[in-house]
Design a protein around this motif. Structure first.
Motif, mmCIF file in Angstrom:
data_model
loop_
_atom_site.group_PDB
_atom_site.id
_atom_site.type_symbol
_atom_site.label_atom_id
_atom_site.label_comp_id
_atom_site.label_asym_id
_atom_site.label_seq_id
_atom_site.Cartn_x
_atom_site.Cartn_y
_atom_site.Cartn_z
ATOM 1 N N ILE A 195 0.789 -1.334 0.065
ATOM 2 C CA ILE A 195 -0.023 -0.059 -0.087
ATOM 3 C C ILE A 195 0.862 1.372 0.043
ATOM 4 O O ILE A 195 0.471 2.022 -0.746
ATOM 5 C CB ILE A 195 -0.973 -0.042 1.245
ATOM 6 N N ILE A 196 1.956 1.322 0.817
ATOM 7 C CA ILE A 196 2.789 2.556 1.010
ATOM 8 C C ILE A 196 3.641 2.470 -0.636
ATOM 9 O O ILE A 196 3.531 3.755 -0.857
ATOM 10 C CB ILE A 196 3.890 2.275 2.063
ATOM 11 N N HIS A 197 4.020 1.419 -1.263
ATOM 12 C CA HIS A 197 4.582 1.408 -2.364
ATOM 13 C C HIS A 197 3.654 2.173 -3.439
ATOM 14 O O HIS A 197 4.041 3.102 -4.413
ATOM 15 C CB HIS A 197 5.143 0.329 -2.955
ATOM 16 N N LEU A 198 2.441 1.769 -3.577
ATOM 17 C CA LEU A 198 1.462 2.095 -4.407
ATOM 18 C C LEU A 198 0.971 3.583 -4.232
ATOM 19 O O LEU A 198 0.754 4.538 -5.070
ATOM 20 C CB LEU A 198 0.327 1.176 -4.419
ATOM 21 N N SER A 199 0.690 3.935 -2.844
ATOM 22 C CA SER A 199 0.317 5.548 -2.557
ATOM 23 C C SER A 199 1.613 6.489 -2.835
ATOM 24 O O SER A 199 1.231 7.521 -2.957
ATOM 25 C CB SER A 199 -0.319 5.477 -1.251
ATOM 26 N N ASN A 200 2.656 5.914 -2.503
ATOM 27 C CA ASN A 200 3.858 6.989 -2.478
ATOM 28 C C ASN A 200 3.646 8.356 -1.778
ATOM 29 O O ASN A 200 4.028 9.344 -2.087
ATOM 30 C CB ASN A 200 4.306 7.482 -3.787
ATOM 31 N N LYS A 201 2.894 8.018 -0.381
ATOM 32 C CA LYS A 201 2.415 9.267 0.418
ATOM 33 C C LYS A 201 3.289 8.979 1.910
ATOM 34 O O LYS A 201 3.108 7.818 2.281
ATOM 35 C CB LYS A 201 0.981 9.460 0.343
ATOM 36 N N PRO A 202 3.374 10.110 2.456
ATOM 37 C CA PRO A 202 3.792 9.895 3.835
ATOM 38 C C PRO A 202 2.469 9.319 4.704
ATOM 39 O O PRO A 202 1.327 9.403 4.411
ATOM 40 C CB PRO A 202 3.629 11.261 4.431
ATOM 41 N N THR A 203 2.880 8.170 5.394
ATOM 42 C CA THR A 203 1.852 7.168 5.997
ATOM 43 C C THR A 203 2.148 7.161 7.529
ATOM 44 O O THR A 203 3.007 6.963 8.054
ATOM 45 C CB THR A 203 2.375 5.688 5.471
ATOM 46 N N ILE A 204 0.984 7.353 8.229
ATOM 47 C CA ILE A 204 0.584 6.825 9.500
ATOM 48 C C ILE A 204 0.013 5.456 9.500
ATOM 49 O O ILE A 204 -0.810 5.308 8.933
ATOM 50 C CB ILE A 204 -0.347 7.988 10.252
ATOM 51 N N LEU A 205 0.627 4.432 10.374
ATOM 52 C CA LEU A 205 0.399 3.181 10.381
ATOM 53 C C LEU A 205 -1.017 3.430 11.750
ATOM 54 O O LEU A 205 -0.885 4.170 12.412
ATOM 55 C CB LEU A 205 1.406 2.313 11.030
ATOM 56 N N ILE A 257 11.178 2.475 6.845
ATOM 57 C CA ILE A 257 10.490 3.130 5.480
ATOM 58 C C ILE A 257 10.796 4.733 5.828
ATOM 59 O O ILE A 257 9.803 5.042 6.604
ATOM 60 C CB ILE A 257 9.401 2.429 5.153
ATOM 61 N N ASP A 258 11.111 5.204 4.806
ATOM 62 C CA ASP A 258 11.187 6.687 4.944
ATOM 63 C C ASP A 258 9.711 7.333 5.028
ATOM 64 O O ASP A 258 9.452 8.251 5.693
ATOM 65 C CB ASP A 258 11.879 7.281 3.893
ATOM 66 N N LEU A 259 8.779 6.840 4.298
ATOM 67 C CA LEU A 259 7.503 7.566 4.164
ATOM 68 C C LEU A 259 6.719 7.059 5.448
ATOM 69 O O LEU A 259 5.565 7.685 5.483
ATOM 70 C CB LEU A 259 6.868 6.894 2.700
ATOM 71 N N VAL A 260 6.923 6.127 6.180
ATOM 72 C CA VAL A 260 6.299 5.827 7.437
ATOM 73 C C VAL A 260 6.737 6.949 8.406
ATOM 74 O O VAL A 260 7.857 6.752 9.024
ATOM 75 C CB VAL A 260 6.324 4.427 7.836
ATOM 76 N N ILE A 261 5.806 7.601 8.901
ATOM 77 C CA ILE A 261 6.082 8.864 9.869
ATOM 78 C C ILE A 261 5.855 8.557 11.290
ATOM 79 O O ILE A 261 6.266 9.564 12.184
ATOM 80 C CB ILE A 261 5.672 10.199 9.091
ATOM 81 N N GLY A 262 4.775 7.629 11.664
ATOM 82 C CA GLY A 262 4.457 7.291 12.713
ATOM 83 C C GLY A 262 3.280 6.476 12.934
ATOM 84 O O GLY A 262 2.892 5.568 11.850
ATOM 85 N N ILE A 263 2.827 5.993 14.025
ATOM 86 C CA ILE A 263 1.672 5.185 14.111
ATOM 87 C C ILE A 263 0.573 5.667 15.329
ATOM 88 O O ILE A 263 1.061 6.251 15.960
ATOM 89 C CB ILE A 263 2.397 3.878 14.792
#
Length: 277
Positions: free
Chosen positions: A125-135, A157-163
């Motif tokens: 999902i992160i790869h396809l969206s290519n957007k900053p991601t909150i888990l 993963i750089d795009l994962v910014i938090g949870i």
């Protein structure tokens, strides 16, 4: 990157027949924007996400894309989750080609994937969206609990910014010890037990009460983060807000208040909102 410490998880508007009301949803977002709100979460944590089918989620995105002022001046985060990975992938691909600021990635409810399966799902999902991601970890709603090992792995993963809702105090402490970066954020889901969560290391807020009291909630949270004294008067005001929002079903209460302002946020999809009276 997502820079705001507070975002408001906005409810989805529905007509009386429970069909989607995109413009009602956007009317509420516009009202929040006029009140100075800088960040919102759409199709996210209000419990309505999994009642929306893929076409309805796409319709909300299409409606948001027409709101140039909102898209340009707000951090708009979109909730991405589905019981089927293929539908979440399609939604992620759609978001990739928009100016939506980021996603909140939730896990499939009920099916309870293994940790390994969840990692594959998340990375796809992160790869396809290519957007900053909150888990978004919400075992109470989904039955699945993302482990600290998995969270630490995904934090690389750089795009994962938090949870959001990582877990209890001990779990948060273990995650923090395993992180190799300082810019990984812990989002509290809603205002219940917020003081305690801040003490445990939560440093961002996904707000529900902010839908109706945005300034008061933001100011309170900032004080908690800064470890500033909250006056008796402020504490009483927050206690009153908590009672108004969280006594009973929070999303039902929030919608009633928004509707009273003349904004057509409408009803909840049953069984939410069912009443014997």
């Amino acid at each position: 990157m997502l820079t705001e410490k507070v975002h408001i998880a906005v409810p989805t508007a529905f007509f009386e027949d429970e069909s989607l009301n995109v413009q009602g949803t956007i009317s509420h977002i516009r009202d929040l924007y006029k009140q100075g709100v800088k960040s919102i979460l759409v199709s996210g944590t209000t419990g309505e996400q999994h009642s929306l089918n893929l076409q309805e989620k796409m319709a909300i995105i299409n409606g948001l894309e027409l709101e140039e002022e909102l898209i340009r001046n707000m951090e708009i985060i979109f909730g991405v989750a589905s019981i089927r990975q293929k539908e979440a992938e399609e939604l992620a691909e759609k978001i990739r080609h928009t100016k939506i600021s980021g996603i909140m990635l939730g896990f499939s409810p009920y099916v309870i994937p293994t940790q390994e399966e969840a990692l594959v799902y998340t990375k796809r999902i992160i790869h396809l969206s290519n957007k900053p991601t909150i888990l978004y970890n919400n075992p109470k709603r989904t039955g699945f609990d993302l482990s600290e090992k998995s969270i630490i792995h995904l934090s690389k993963i750089d795009l994962v910014i938090g949870i959001k809702d990582a877990g209890n105090k001990e779990k948060v402490e273990r995650i923090k010890k395993g992180l190799h970066r300082n810019d990984f954020y812990f989002y509290a889901g809603g205002e219940v037990d917020l003081e305690e969560k801040v003490l445990h290391g939560y440093n961002r807020l996904s707000s529900i009460a902010g839908n109706v009291f945005p300034a008061e909630i933001s100011q309170w949270f900032q004080k908690l983060l800064m470890q500033q004294k909250v006056s008796k008067q402020e504490s009483e005001k927050i206690a009153n807000i908590m009672e108004q929002v969280y006594q009973g079903n929070a999303i039902v209460n929030v919608k009633k208040t928004i509707n009273r302002k003349g904004i057509p946020i409408g009803i909840c999809r049953s069984p939410i909102g069912n009443s014997s009276t």
